[in-house]
Design an enzyme around this catalytic site. Structure first.
Site, PDB file in Angstrom:
ATOM      1  N   SER A 190      34.972  77.138  -4.887  1.00 35.45           N
ATOM      2  CA  SER A 190      35.364  76.125  -4.498  1.00 35.45           C
ATOM      3  C   SER A 190      35.437  74.909  -6.385  1.00 35.45           C
ATOM      4  O   SER A 190      36.130  75.305  -6.754  1.00 35.45           O
ATOM      5  CB  SER A 190      33.513  75.792  -4.579  1.00 35.45           C
ATOM      6  OG  SER A 190      32.920  74.459  -4.537  1.00 35.45           O
ATOM      7  N   TYR A 204      38.285  65.075  -1.959  1.00 37.40           N
ATOM      8  CA  TYR A 204      38.251  66.878  -2.804  1.00 37.40           C
ATOM      9  C   TYR A 204      36.727  67.096  -2.672  1.00 37.40           C
ATOM     10  O   TYR A 204      36.397  68.558  -2.344  1.00 37.40           O
ATOM     11  CB  TYR A 204      38.540  66.391  -4.091  1.00 37.40           C
ATOM     12  CG  TYR A 204      38.219  68.122  -5.371  1.00 37.40           C
ATOM     13  CD1 TYR A 204      39.619  68.723  -4.409  1.00 37.40           C
ATOM     14  CD2 TYR A 204      37.555  68.309  -6.172  1.00 37.40           C
ATOM     15  CE1 TYR A 204      39.337  70.362  -5.197  1.00 37.40           C
ATOM     16  CE2 TYR A 204      37.754  69.252  -6.447  1.00 37.40           C
ATOM     17  CZ  TYR A 204      38.910  70.461  -6.298  1.00 37.40           C
ATOM     18  OH  TYR A 204      38.616  71.355  -6.717  1.00 37.40           O
ATOM     19  N   LYS A 208      35.633  70.480  -0.659  1.00 33.75           N
ATOM     20  CA  LYS A 208      34.209  71.761  -1.515  1.00 33.75           C
ATOM     21  C   LYS A 208      33.080  71.690  -1.076  1.00 33.75           C
ATOM     22  O   LYS A 208      32.517  73.291  -1.015  1.00 33.75           O
ATOM     23  CB  LYS A 208      34.712  71.519  -2.837  1.00 33.75           C
ATOM     24  CG  LYS A 208      36.151  71.624  -3.049  1.00 33.75           C
ATOM     25  CD  LYS A 208      37.184  72.940  -3.532  1.00 33.75           C
ATOM     26  CE  LYS A 208      37.535  73.481  -3.317  1.00 33.75           C
ATOM     27  NZ  LYS A 208      38.375  74.639  -3.756  1.00 33.75           N
TER      28      LYS A 208
HETATM   29  N1  LIG Z   1      42.175  73.468 -12.377  1.00 35.12           N
HETATM   30  C1  LIG Z   1      40.764  73.085 -12.713  1.00 35.12           C
HETATM   31  O1  LIG Z   1      40.332  72.362 -13.296  1.00 35.12           O
HETATM   32  C2  LIG Z   1      39.418  73.303 -11.133  1.00 35.12           C
HETATM   33  C3  LIG Z   1      40.616  74.243 -10.135  1.00 35.12           C
HETATM   34  N2  LIG Z   1      39.824  74.677  -9.046  1.00 35.12           N
HETATM   35  C4  LIG Z   1      39.893  74.740  -8.024  1.00 35.12           C
HETATM   36  O2  LIG Z   1      40.509  76.223  -8.423  1.00 35.12           O
HETATM   37  C5  LIG Z   1      41.400  76.584  -6.952  1.00 35.12           C
HETATM   38  C6  LIG Z   1      42.736  76.834  -7.682  1.00 35.12           C
HETATM   39  O3  LIG Z   1      42.920  76.234  -8.790  1.00 35.12           O
HETATM   40  P1  LIG Z   1      44.239  75.960  -9.684  1.00 35.12           P
HETATM   41  O4  LIG Z   1      44.484  77.281 -10.264  1.00 35.12           O
HETATM   42  O5  LIG Z   1      43.671  74.511 -10.851  1.00 35.12           O
HETATM   43  O6  LIG Z   1      45.323  75.321  -8.827  1.00 35.12           O
HETATM   44  P2  LIG Z   1      47.110  75.310  -8.954  1.00 35.12           P
HETATM   45  O7  LIG Z   1      47.547  74.334  -8.663  1.00 35.12           O
HETATM   46  O8  LIG Z   1      47.440  76.190 -10.601  1.00 35.12           O
HETATM   47  O9  LIG Z   1      47.517  76.722  -8.189  1.00 35.12           O
HETATM   48  C7  LIG Z   1      47.382  76.318  -6.944  1.00 35.12           C
HETATM   49  C8  LIG Z   1      48.098  77.613  -6.065  1.00 35.12           C
HETATM   50  O10 LIG Z   1      47.236  77.622  -4.353  1.00 35.12           O
HETATM   51  C9  LIG Z   1      48.192  77.487  -3.789  1.00 35.12           C
HETATM   52  N3  LIG Z   1      48.420  76.717  -2.371  1.00 35.12           N
HETATM   53  C10 LIG Z   1      48.378  75.142  -2.825  1.00 35.12           C
HETATM   54  N4  LIG Z   1      48.658  74.880  -1.289  1.00 35.12           N
HETATM   55  C11 LIG Z   1      48.517  76.041  -0.372  1.00 35.12           C
HETATM   56  C12 LIG Z   1      48.989  76.117   0.789  1.00 35.12           C
HETATM   57  N5  LIG Z   1      48.942  74.358   1.584  1.00 35.12           N
HETATM   58  N6  LIG Z   1      48.898  76.761   1.476  1.00 35.12           N
HETATM   59  C13 LIG Z   1      49.095  78.015   0.527  1.00 35.12           C
HETATM   60  N7  LIG Z   1      49.162  78.247  -0.692  1.00 35.12           N
HETATM   61  C14 LIG Z   1      49.011  76.769  -1.274  1.00 35.12           C
HETATM   62  C15 LIG Z   1      49.633  77.351  -5.301  1.00 35.12           C
HETATM   63  O11 LIG Z   1      50.767  77.250  -4.183  1.00 35.12           O
HETATM   64  P3  LIG Z   1      52.271  77.022  -3.411  1.00 35.12           P
HETATM   65  O12 LIG Z   1      51.726  75.778  -4.387  1.00 35.12           O
HETATM   66  O13 LIG Z   1      53.112  77.395  -4.048  1.00 35.12           O
HETATM   67  O14 LIG Z   1      51.716  77.011  -2.364  1.00 35.12           O
HETATM   68  C16 LIG Z   1      49.751  77.937  -6.141  1.00 35.12           C
HETATM   69  O15 LIG Z   1      49.969  79.014  -5.597  1.00 35.12           O
HETATM   70  C17 LIG Z   1      41.341  75.401  -6.269  1.00 35.12           C
HETATM   71  O16 LIG Z   1      40.983  76.047  -5.227  1.00 35.12           O
HETATM   72  C18 LIG Z   1      40.900  74.426  -6.815  1.00 35.12           C
HETATM   73  O17 LIG Z   1      40.536  73.690  -6.407  1.00 35.12           O
HETATM   74  C19 LIG Z   1      38.179  74.481  -9.372  1.00 35.12           C
HETATM   75  C20 LIG Z   1      37.437  74.133 -10.195  1.00 35.12           C
HETATM   76  C21 LIG Z   1      38.130  73.513 -10.747  1.00 35.12           C
HETATM   77  C1  LIG Z   2      21.432  69.301 -13.587  1.00 38.28           C
HETATM   78  C2  LIG Z   2      22.204  69.691 -14.316  1.00 38.28           C
HETATM   79  C3  LIG Z   2      23.330  69.451 -14.824  1.00 38.28           C
HETATM   80  C4  LIG Z   2      24.573  69.594 -15.387  1.00 38.28           C
HETATM   81  C5  LIG Z   2      25.810  69.026 -15.813  1.00 38.28           C
HETATM   82  C6  LIG Z   2      26.773  68.489 -14.547  1.00 38.28           C
HETATM   83  C7  LIG Z   2      27.832  68.314 -15.005  1.00 38.28           C
HETATM   84  C8  LIG Z   2      29.256  68.022 -13.527  1.00 38.28           C
HETATM   85  C9  LIG Z   2      30.065  67.656 -13.984  1.00 38.28           C
HETATM   86  C10 LIG Z   2      31.734  68.328 -12.709  1.00 38.28           C
HETATM   87  C11 LIG Z   2      32.441  67.928 -13.012  1.00 38.28           C
HETATM   88  C12 LIG Z   2      33.955  68.178 -12.325  1.00 38.28           C
HETATM   89  C13 LIG Z   2      35.062  69.409 -12.377  1.00 38.28           C
HETATM   90  C14 LIG Z   2      35.430  69.088 -11.222  1.00 38.28           C
HETATM   91  C15 LIG Z   2      36.740  70.331 -11.973  1.00 38.28           C
HETATM   92  C16 LIG Z   2      38.097  70.344 -10.532  1.00 38.28           C
HETATM   93  O1  LIG Z   2      37.939  70.570  -9.278  1.00 38.28           O
HETATM   94  C17 LIG Z   2      38.721  69.029 -10.839  1.00 38.28           C
HETATM   95  N1  LIG Z   2      40.357  69.339 -12.304  1.00 38.28           N
HETATM   96  C18 LIG Z   2      40.172  69.702  -9.731  1.00 38.28           C
HETATM   97  O2  LIG Z   2      40.088  71.576  -9.792  1.00 38.28           O
END
Ligand SMILES: NC(=O)C1=CN([C@@H]2O[C@H](COP(=O)(O)OP(=O)(O)OC[C@H]3O[C@@H](n4cnc5c(N)ncnc54)[C@H](OP(=O)(O)O)[C@@H]3O)[C@@H](O)[C@H]2O)C=CC1
Ligand SMILES: CCCCCCCCCCCCCCCC(=O)[C@@H](N)CO
Length: 342
Positions: A190, A204, A208
């Site tokens: 998530s 988004y 999630k």
């Molecule tokens: N980076 C961040 O700041 C954060 C990320 N997340 C979550 O972590 C997970 C990974 O993110 P992150 O590593 O940053 O993402 P990336 O964009 O670096 O990688 C995403 C991956 O998912 C694959 N993907 C995307 N769409 C599809 C699809 N339709 N079918 C199959 N595969 C797919 C991509 O490959 P391809 O494009 O070739 O399909 C790739 O392998 C996500 O769920 C994201 O929401 C959560 C919090 C923070």
């Molecule tokens: C009670 C105490 C609360 C503590 C602090 C809470 C802070 C929350 C911050 C939320 C940040 C969301 C980042 C999303 C990242 C992400 O998913 C994107 N980069 C897309 O991938």
């Protein structure tokens, strides 16, 4: 004479009785938290569990980039058989090479779009029964809803939420039927934006938050099959996807997200893998994330009596902390929108 002696003796007696009384009370005080802990140890469900990784089949969607790739590499280095699924065959091939270079392990790759149930189902059947399923694929564009095209809103929900249903539905029959009966895991990646709604993340965050409902209900449905559900909540993480997102992310989204800092991809993968192996339902990745999980725990299952204890005693105070964060965020939004409309 005799009377005063009696008095002295009497007052001495009452005073020492009072001392014994307060000593007794002093012993009673820790009894209250201890009995709460004992009760929690008896009632927490599901029971604590460990998920082994070595020699097991770990299947990771979105395993060609970012967090998924780092998780695949971790699983490979811990002796698992690893399969990764994503759309782009080119990125999959690159990921396969980099994992082989780093660990010497050859991972199986599957090119499919999680939105296509038949394609996902075919890939999963081909890969063989899964012990640890990591549903990690995800797309994100931070945009205010007024500017977000209906197509892209649907795309976000389709890939992040409906796609996760497709992957789990395709894998579940073989996972339930697996012969070794060792504990299995279904893990969903998530986001902290899946615990609290954040400016710019209407689609988004909704996608999630949906995973939370899916995960809680699913855990009840698969507990009898010794399958254990884990939800990972990363903060901003320095992945290729995040780099892309940052190009167009509203400034105020970044300001709010900065309350939780950012993490390195490998660090998130390590926290995630530890959480999966420990069988935790909720896995936070940093200290702010830990507070966020405490504040948003609601009715989610809790396997640890220690964490349950902490949740019970901090419930009131953590709400206060949460309100302070909201205060801070709304101040930032107000300030930011003033400079924007000028
Ligand atoms: N980076 C961040 O700041 C954060 C990320 N997340 C979550 O972590 C997970 C990974 O993110 P992150 O590593 O940053 O993402 P990336 O964009 O670096 O990688 C995403 C991956 O998912 C694959 N993907 C995307 N769409 C599809 C699809 N339709 N079918 C199959 N595969 C797919 C991509 O490959 P391809 O494009 O070739 O399909 C790739 O392998 C996500 O769920 C994201 O929401 C959560 C919090 C923070
Ligand atoms: C009670 C105490 C609360 C503590 C602090 C809470 C802070 C929350 C911050 C939320 C940040 C969301 C980042 C999303 C990242 C992400 O998913 C994107 N980069 C897309 O991938």
């Amino acid at each position: 004479m005799e009377l005063t002696e009696l008095h002295i003796a009497e007052s001495f007696f009452t005073r020492s009785m009072a001392a014994i009384d307060s000593l007794f009370l002093l012993f009673l005080i820790p009894l209250i938290p201890l009995s709460l802990l004992a009760i929690l140890a008896l009632i927490v469900r599901p029971r604590p569990i460990k998920i082994p990784i070595k020699s097991r089949h770990v299947f990771i969607t979105g395993g060609s980039s970012g967090i998924g790739l780092a998780l695949a590499q971790r699983a490979a280095s811990e002796g698992a058989r690893v399969s990764i699924l994503a759309r782009s065959a080119g990125k999959l091939e690159e990921a396969k090479k980099s994992i082989q270079l780093a660990t010497g392990v050859e991972v199986a790759t599957f090119s499919a779009d999680v939105r296509d149930y038949d394609a996902v189902s075919k890939a999963i059947d081909e890969s063989g029964p899964i012990d640890v399923l990591v549903v990690n694929q995800g797309v994100f564009t931070a945009t205010e809803l007024v500017e977000h095209s209906p197509e892209d809103v649907k795309f976000t929900i389709d890939v992040n939420l409906v796609g996760s249903f497709n992957v789990i539905k395709a894998a579940l029959p073989a996972m339930k039927a697996r012969k070794d009966r060792g504990p299995a895991s279904i893990t969903l990646v998530s986001s902290q934006a899946g615990q609290v709604g954040i400016y710019g993340y209407t689609a988004y965050s909704a996608s999630k938050f949906g995973l939370q409902g899916l995960a809680q209900a699913l855990q009840q449905e698969v507990i009898a099959d010794d399958i254990h559900v884990t939800l990972i909540f990363p903060p901003d993480t320095d992945t290729p996807g995040f780099e892309e997102e940052q190009k167009s992310r509203p400034e105020v989204t970044s300001i709010i997200a900065a309350s939780s800092g950012s993490m390195k991809t490998e660090e998130v993968a390590r926290k995630a893998m530890d959480g999966i192996k420990a069988g935790n339902f909720t896995v936070s990745c940093n200290f702010e994330g830990f507070l966020l999980s405490l504040a948003t725990t609601g009715m989610s299952p809790q396997r640890s009596c220690w964490l349950a204890f902490l949740e019970v005693i901090t419930a009131g105070p953590i709400r206060l902390v949460a309100l302070f964060f909201q205060w801070d965020w709304y101040k930032a939004i107000e300030k930011w929108s003033k400079t924007k409309t000028k």
